[in-house]
Design an enzyme around this catalytic site. Structure first.
Site, mmCIF file in Angstrom:
data_model
loop_
_atom_site.group_PDB
_atom_site.id
_atom_site.type_symbol
_atom_site.label_atom_id
_atom_site.label_comp_id
_atom_site.label_asym_id
_atom_site.label_seq_id
_atom_site.Cartn_x
_atom_site.Cartn_y
_atom_site.Cartn_z
ATOM 1 N N GLU A 20 0.817 -1.207 0.000
ATOM 2 C CA GLU A 20 0.000 0.000 0.000
ATOM 3 C C GLU A 20 0.859 1.269 0.000
ATOM 4 O O GLU A 20 0.407 2.341 0.418
ATOM 5 C CB GLU A 20 -0.969 -0.051 1.189
ATOM 6 C CG GLU A 20 -2.036 -1.113 0.979
ATOM 7 C CD GLU A 20 -2.787 -1.497 2.241
ATOM 8 O OE1 GLU A 20 -3.949 -1.114 2.369
ATOM 9 O OE2 GLU A 20 -2.205 -2.182 3.092
ATOM 10 N N SER A 191 -6.351 -3.693 1.611
ATOM 11 C CA SER A 191 -6.545 -3.303 0.216
ATOM 12 C C SER A 191 -7.041 -4.437 -0.674
ATOM 13 O O SER A 191 -6.879 -4.401 -1.886
ATOM 14 C CB SER A 191 -5.250 -2.725 -0.393
ATOM 15 O OG SER A 191 -5.037 -1.442 0.111
ATOM 16 N N TYR A 260 -8.821 1.258 -5.948
ATOM 17 C CA TYR A 260 -7.774 2.176 -6.405
ATOM 18 C C TYR A 260 -7.662 2.382 -7.909
ATOM 19 O O TYR A 260 -7.088 3.367 -8.342
ATOM 20 C CB TYR A 260 -6.399 1.702 -5.895
ATOM 21 C CG TYR A 260 -6.384 1.496 -4.415
ATOM 22 C CD1 TYR A 260 -6.636 2.572 -3.558
ATOM 23 C CD2 TYR A 260 -6.143 0.249 -3.859
ATOM 24 C CE1 TYR A 260 -6.635 2.391 -2.189
ATOM 25 C CE2 TYR A 260 -6.138 0.069 -2.487
ATOM 26 C CZ TYR A 260 -6.378 1.144 -1.664
ATOM 27 O OH TYR A 260 -6.383 0.964 -0.312
ATOM 28 N N ARG A 299 -11.119 3.328 11.517
ATOM 29 C CA ARG A 299 -12.337 3.251 10.701
ATOM 30 C C ARG A 299 -12.887 1.847 10.878
ATOM 31 O O ARG A 299 -12.156 0.869 10.706
ATOM 32 C CB ARG A 299 -12.025 3.516 9.228
ATOM 33 C CG ARG A 299 -13.301 3.866 8.410
ATOM 34 C CD ARG A 299 -13.031 3.855 6.919
ATOM 35 N NE ARG A 299 -12.810 2.487 6.485
ATOM 36 C CZ ARG A 299 -11.796 2.103 5.716
ATOM 37 N NH1 ARG A 299 -10.909 2.951 5.274
ATOM 38 N NH2 ARG A 299 -11.682 0.838 5.372
ATOM 39 N N ASP A 301 -15.471 -1.021 9.857
ATOM 40 C CA ASP A 301 -16.237 -1.423 8.668
ATOM 41 C C ASP A 301 -17.207 -2.556 8.991
ATOM 42 O O ASP A 301 -16.822 -3.560 9.598
ATOM 43 C CB ASP A 301 -15.281 -1.905 7.560
ATOM 44 C CG ASP A 301 -14.314 -0.812 7.108
ATOM 45 O OD1 ASP A 301 -14.494 0.362 7.518
ATOM 46 O OD2 ASP A 301 -13.381 -1.132 6.349
ATOM 47 N N GLU A 315 -14.149 -5.405 9.815
ATOM 48 C CA GLU A 315 -12.776 -5.184 10.262
ATOM 49 C C GLU A 315 -12.592 -3.768 10.756
ATOM 50 O O GLU A 315 -13.415 -2.888 10.492
ATOM 51 C CB GLU A 315 -11.781 -5.469 9.121
ATOM 52 C CG GLU A 315 -11.997 -4.562 7.925
ATOM 53 C CD GLU A 315 -10.769 -4.452 7.031
ATOM 54 O OE1 GLU A 315 -9.688 -4.893 7.421
ATOM 55 O OE2 GLU A 315 -10.913 -3.872 5.940
ATOM 56 N N ASN A 317 -9.711 -0.640 10.772
ATOM 57 C CA ASN A 317 -8.478 -0.151 10.149
ATOM 58 C C ASN A 317 -7.894 0.933 11.031
ATOM 59 O O ASN A 317 -8.517 1.973 11.226
ATOM 60 C CB ASN A 317 -8.774 0.400 8.765
ATOM 61 C CG ASN A 317 -9.269 -0.689 7.831
ATOM 62 O OD1 ASN A 317 -8.497 -1.481 7.317
ATOM 63 N ND2 ASN A 317 -10.583 -0.772 7.662
ATOM 64 N N GLY A 321 -7.412 5.226 5.170
ATOM 65 C CA GLY A 321 -7.046 6.142 4.098
ATOM 66 C C GLY A 321 -7.312 7.576 4.518
ATOM 67 O O GLY A 321 -8.291 7.856 5.212
HETATM 68 N N1 LIG Z 1 -17.304 -12.494 4.154
HETATM 69 C C1 LIG Z 1 -17.536 -11.603 3.187
HETATM 70 N N2 LIG Z 1 -18.748 -11.533 2.577
HETATM 71 C C2 LIG Z 1 -18.985 -10.628 1.596
HETATM 72 N N3 LIG Z 1 -18.070 -9.750 1.142
HETATM 73 C C3 LIG Z 1 -16.839 -9.779 1.694
HETATM 74 C C4 LIG Z 1 -16.510 -10.684 2.753
HETATM 75 N N4 LIG Z 1 -15.235 -10.476 3.097
HETATM 76 C C5 LIG Z 1 -14.774 -9.484 2.307
HETATM 77 N N5 LIG Z 1 -15.721 -9.050 1.453
HETATM 78 C C6 LIG Z 1 -15.558 -7.997 0.412
HETATM 79 O O1 LIG Z 1 -14.178 -7.765 0.212
HETATM 80 C C7 LIG Z 1 -13.799 -6.458 0.626
HETATM 81 C C8 LIG Z 1 -12.449 -6.462 1.320
HETATM 82 O O2 LIG Z 1 -12.465 -7.335 2.404
HETATM 83 P P1 LIG Z 1 -11.810 -6.974 3.822
HETATM 84 O O3 LIG Z 1 -12.000 -8.138 4.714
HETATM 85 O O4 LIG Z 1 -12.377 -5.677 4.272
HETATM 86 O O5 LIG Z 1 -10.267 -6.850 3.494
HETATM 87 P P2 LIG Z 1 -9.260 -5.608 3.392
HETATM 88 O O6 LIG Z 1 -8.573 -5.574 4.722
HETATM 89 O O7 LIG Z 1 -8.354 -5.960 2.286
HETATM 90 O O8 LIG Z 1 -10.087 -4.367 3.151
HETATM 91 C C9 LIG Z 1 -14.928 -5.997 1.539
HETATM 92 O O9 LIG Z 1 -15.022 -4.601 1.569
HETATM 93 C C10 LIG Z 1 -16.133 -6.676 0.865
HETATM 94 O O10 LIG Z 1 -16.513 -5.975 -0.318
HETATM 95 MG MG LIG Z 2 -11.706 -3.683 4.217
#
Ligand SMILES: Nc1ncnc2c1ncn2[C@@H]1O[C@H](COP(=O)(O)OP(=O)(O)O)[C@@H](O)[C@H]1O
Ligand SMILES: [Mg+2]
Length: 376
Positions: A20, A191, A260, A299, A301, A315, A317, A321
């Site tokens: 990143e 990311s 991105y 943040r 989510d 999660e 963060n 960003g």
């Molecule tokens: N269990 C899940 N069900 C549905 N969508 C998911 C799930 N896990 C991740 N995603 C999708 O993938 C994106 C990135 O996942 P995330 O776990 O937030 O990882 P990162 O830390 O890379 O942001 C999420 O914003 C969502 O759009």
């Molecule tokens: Mg995420």
């Protein structure tokens, strides 16, 4: 006193060895623009992809240039220095009052830099060693969230060596646990790097192999069909939660390209929610912040499942960003805290947290001669 003595010297750390790196440059440029020059002297501190540290002058606003032409320095781990030391043999240094790490992911957001800053005795913005490390590991974070009774999407964590040694049993275990589609992701990355939405058995092994390239631990989760809601949290002891926003990705999920590379993802501020839902998200966000022992900012989510209306925390963060279009500062703006005020507040919180740490004793005072029994 000259104005410079009164101004707080803020080291803005950017770049770094993570995937990143580029995002960090955009975030840091925006943080630097938000630092009021009447109050702060900015020291841009760039870390190259190889891990070299370089500083630019406070007037240097072009961060890629700092990485190319800045002066090589290293962070002294000696707290009596509280400084960056030049590597040109001059013995010169640059005193720093407070550090704003604006590096996402590995070696920036995961507690490693925070550990170095603790050794150096410097106040810094955001979560400490423990909170950073916890939030970076999606498996450990979810275990703590679950213990705090905060709902999370069901998951299993698989160690890379476990997968590599026994592919057949791992596939069997996953299929016993979850129906398709499911998500496979590295446990310690951001990311959306190394992440796959898996629709069938055929796609499972390649997804696990890909995730294994990016982390020692792999997350496998049930896929939820959901709206994505985000809340910004600010504070140390007394927390504030922003109004929630919503991310509407234009792709199948919010992947790297949606984040991105391509335009099309919409940020809705505020998210269209009922007042009771807003309260619930804000409450859960602050509870989660405490459960993960965070400081300063995060943040948070969420998923809001369709059509059940169930909320899951996805999660946290700890270095979100910070670009001009990023959710974290935008949510604060919409909640009544403009960007420069947000930066002021974060720096204040860093100094407050540092003072709090300084109250802790690291040893009992031995009466004179009491160390006689120790073989030194
Ligand atoms: N269990 C899940 N069900 C549905 N969508 C998911 C799930 N896990 C991740 N995603 C999708 O993938 C994106 C990135 O996942 P995330 O776990 O937030 O990882 P990162 O830390 O890379 O942001 C999420 O914003 C969502 O759009
Ligand atoms: Mg995420």
């Amino acid at each position: 006193m000259s104005p410079d003595k009164k101004r707080l010297r803020v080291g803005v750390l950017f770049g770094g060895r993570s995937g990143e790196h580029e995002v960090s440059l955009a975030s840091a440029a925006s943080v630097i623009r938000g630092l009021d020059p009447d109050k702060y002297e900015t020291v841009p501190i760039g870390i190259t992809k190889e891990g070299h540290w370089l500083i630019g002058s406070s007037a240097q606003k072009l961060l890629p240039e700092v990485l190319r032409t800045g002066q090589r320095v290293t962070m002294s781990a000696d707290p009596t220095d509280a400084a960056l030391v030049r590597l040109d043999g001059s013995g010169g240094g640059q005193r720093i009052d407070v550090v704003f790490p604006v590096m996402h992911g590995t070696f920036g957001e995961d507690g490693t830099i925070q550990g170095l800053l603790d050794l150096a005795g410097l106040p810094f913005v955001g979560a400490g060693v423990l909170g950073s490390a916890i939030a970076m590991d999606k498996d450990i974070a979810k275990k703590l969230l679950r213990a705090a009774k905060i709902p999370v999407v069901p998951w299993i964590a698989i160690h890379r060596d476990e997968w590599e040694r026994n592919e057949f049993a791992t596939v069997h275990q996953i299929e016993k646990e979850f129906p398709y589609p499911l998500f496979v992701k590295p446990a310690t990355l951001g990311s959306s790097v190394g992440m796959t939405k898996v629709h069938s058995r055929q796609e499972l092994a390649p997804a696990l192999n890909l995730a294994a390239e990016f982390a020692m631990k792999i997350m496998v989760e049930r896929a939820v069909t959901a709206r994505e809601i985000e809340v910004s949290v600010l504070g140390n002891h007394d927390l504030q939660a922003s109004i929630p926003g919503e991310i509407v990705p234009h792709r199948e999920f919010y992947d790297y390209a949606a984040k991105y590379l391509e335009q099309g993802t919409q940020l809705l501020i505020p998210a269209n929610l009922r007042p009771a839902q807003v309260k619930k998200f804000q409450h859960l966000a602050m509870q989660a912040f405490r459960a993960l022992e965070l400081n300063g900012m995060a943040r948070v989510d969420f998923f809001l499942e369709k059509p059940s209306g169930k909320i899951y925390l996805n999660e946290l963060n700890t270095i979100p960003g910070f670009t001009s279009i990023s959710m974290y500062p935008k949510l604060w703006e919409a909640s009544g805290i403009p960007f420069p005020q947000l930066i002021d507040k974060l720096i204040e919180l860093a100094i407050e947290q540092h003072a709090e740490k300084a109250r802790t004793k690291y040893a009992i005072e031995l009466p004179s001669g009491a160390s006689g029994a120790l073989d030194m």
